[in-house]
Design a protein around this motif. Structure first.
Motif, short mmCIF file in Angstrom:
data_model
loop_
_atom_site.label_atom_id
_atom_site.label_comp_id
_atom_site.label_asym_id
_atom_site.label_seq_id
_atom_site.Cartn_x
_atom_site.Cartn_y
_atom_site.Cartn_z
N ILE A 179 0.88 -1.17 0.00
CA ILE A 179 0.00 0.00 0.00
C ILE A 179 0.91 1.22 0.00
N ASP A 180 0.87 2.00 -1.05
CA ASP A 180 1.78 3.15 -1.17
C ASP A 180 1.16 4.17 -2.10
N LEU A 181 1.06 5.40 -1.64
CA LEU A 181 0.43 6.46 -2.44
C LEU A 181 1.27 6.88 -3.64
N LEU A 184 5.31 5.62 -8.27
CA LEU A 184 6.68 5.56 -8.76
C LEU A 184 7.63 4.96 -7.73
N SER A 185 7.17 4.77 -6.52
CA SER A 185 7.99 4.22 -5.45
C SER A 185 8.44 2.81 -5.83
N ARG A 186 9.69 2.47 -5.49
CA ARG A 186 10.19 1.12 -5.79
C ARG A 186 9.30 0.08 -5.13
N SER A 187 8.81 0.40 -3.93
CA SER A 187 7.96 -0.56 -3.20
C SER A 187 6.74 -0.93 -4.05
P1 ATP Z 1 11.34 4.20 -2.67
O1 ATP Z 1 10.26 3.19 -2.49
O2 ATP Z 1 11.25 4.83 -4.03
O3 ATP Z 1 12.67 3.63 -2.34
P2 ATP Z 1 11.06 5.23 -0.08
O4 ATP Z 1 10.32 4.02 0.28
O5 ATP Z 1 12.42 5.40 0.41
O6 ATP Z 1 11.06 5.39 -1.66
P3 ATP Z 1 9.82 6.84 1.86
O7 ATP Z 1 9.50 8.27 1.89
O8 ATP Z 1 10.76 6.26 2.85
O9 ATP Z 1 10.23 6.49 0.37
O10 ATP Z 1 8.54 5.96 2.01
C1 ATP Z 1 7.34 6.47 2.32
C2 ATP Z 1 6.37 5.99 1.28
O11 ATP Z 1 5.13 5.79 1.92
C3 ATP Z 1 6.19 7.02 0.18
O12 ATP Z 1 6.19 6.40 -1.07
C4 ATP Z 1 4.80 7.61 0.49
O13 ATP Z 1 4.10 7.93 -0.69
C5 ATP Z 1 4.12 6.47 1.21
N1 ATP Z 1 3.12 6.89 2.21
C6 ATP Z 1 3.29 7.76 3.24
N2 ATP Z 1 2.17 7.89 3.96
C7 ATP Z 1 1.25 7.06 3.39
C8 ATP Z 1 -0.10 6.74 3.69
N3 ATP Z 1 -0.76 7.29 4.72
N4 ATP Z 1 -0.72 5.84 2.91
C9 ATP Z 1 -0.07 5.27 1.86
N5 ATP Z 1 1.20 5.54 1.52
C10 ATP Z 1 1.86 6.43 2.27
#
Ligand code: ATP
Ligand code: MG
Length: 247
Positions: A179-181, A184-187
């Protein structure tokens, strides 16, 4: 905190912030968790702070994965614990999933606080403190999990997971629901099922689909097979680029 009037256009968003700040004050959430939330909020704003249709379809596929699993596990970090403890517990109930506390910055104290908080919201069995399992390919602290939790899971839900861990879990051959908003996030990119939605909306959406699929005796493998992760990510990105009123 509190006292956000219903009429405020950002009321839901502001109340969510309040919960997170409270989580920080209660030792559930880390300071960097606040920053991660800010990144999420920006994407939520662009999506119109609603569950877009492709995210709803993803939540349904995710529910089917959880129902079909032998050992489904929902991973909980400090943000998720602060924002939606009751919704985690309800999804676990609806899908017979285990709950495991798993932190980016591992600390026994914070794991305990989060486990207590989840129990106060009805969780009966919370994994995460044993730390007797490993996710290969990650440095020591980051690879710790529970042997009878995430290590043996066949389906894992990882809300707001960091990209490296999401990739390492995918490598293990588990079905991964992220679950990630940020599409483009790698996750989100490595997930079998990326749900591009706010965790506070996605969890109850998944629970509702799980109950509906169970009651209908639905063909779970069919629901799983018809879901297209790349199409879901592309749809979320299109919605963000073209404006949330485009669909
Ligand atoms: P990458 O996945 O590209 O390596 P990251 O995982 O390092 O990036 P972070 O900022 O550490 O990036 O992770 C936070 C992630 O969680 C962001 O992608 C953000 O969009 C997501 N996020 C934050 N709050 C919420 C929420 N309430 N519901 C869903 N997603 C969320
Ligand atoms: Mg990420």
């Amino acid at each position: 905190t509190a006292d956000v009037p219903d009429s405020h256009p950002r009321a839901a968003s502001l109340r969510t912030r309040d919960r997170l700040v409270e989580g920080l004050e209660n030792g559930l959430t880390s300071r960097t968790g606040l920053i991660a939330h800010g990144r999420g909020e920006a994407f939520d704003y662009l999506l119109g702070e609603r569950t877009i249709p492709s995210a709803d379809r993803a939540a349904r596929a995710a529910a089917a994965h959880l129902l079909a699993a032998d050992h489904p596990v929902i991973s909980v970090n400090g943000n998720v614990a602060a924002l939606a403890p009751e919704r985690v517990v309800d999804l676990a109930d609806a899908t017979d999933a285990a709950i495991e506390v798993n932190l980016f910055h591992r600390s026994a104290e914070r794991i305990e606080a989060i486990a207590d908080h989840l129990r106060a919201h009805g969780a009966t069995d919370v994994h995460g403190l044993a730390g007797d399992g490993r996710i290969p390919g990650l440095d020591h602290d980051r690879g710790i999990c529970d042997a009878d939790g995430i290590e043996r899971a066949d389906v894992v839900v990882v809300p707001l997971e960091d990209g490296d861990r999401a990739a390492a879990l995918a490598e293990l051959g588990k079905s991964e629901i992220v679950i990630d908003l940020n599409p483009l996030s790698r996750s989100a990119q490595v997930a079998d099922v990326p749900i591009v939605d706010n965790v506070v909306r996605a969890l109850p959406t998944m629970a509702a689909h799980a109950r509906e699929l169970s009651e209908a005796g639905a063909d779970l493998d069919g629901v799983i097979a018809e879901f297209d992760a790349d199409a879901a990510l592309a749809d979320a990105e299109r919605t963000i680029r073209e404006g949330s009123l485009a669909d």
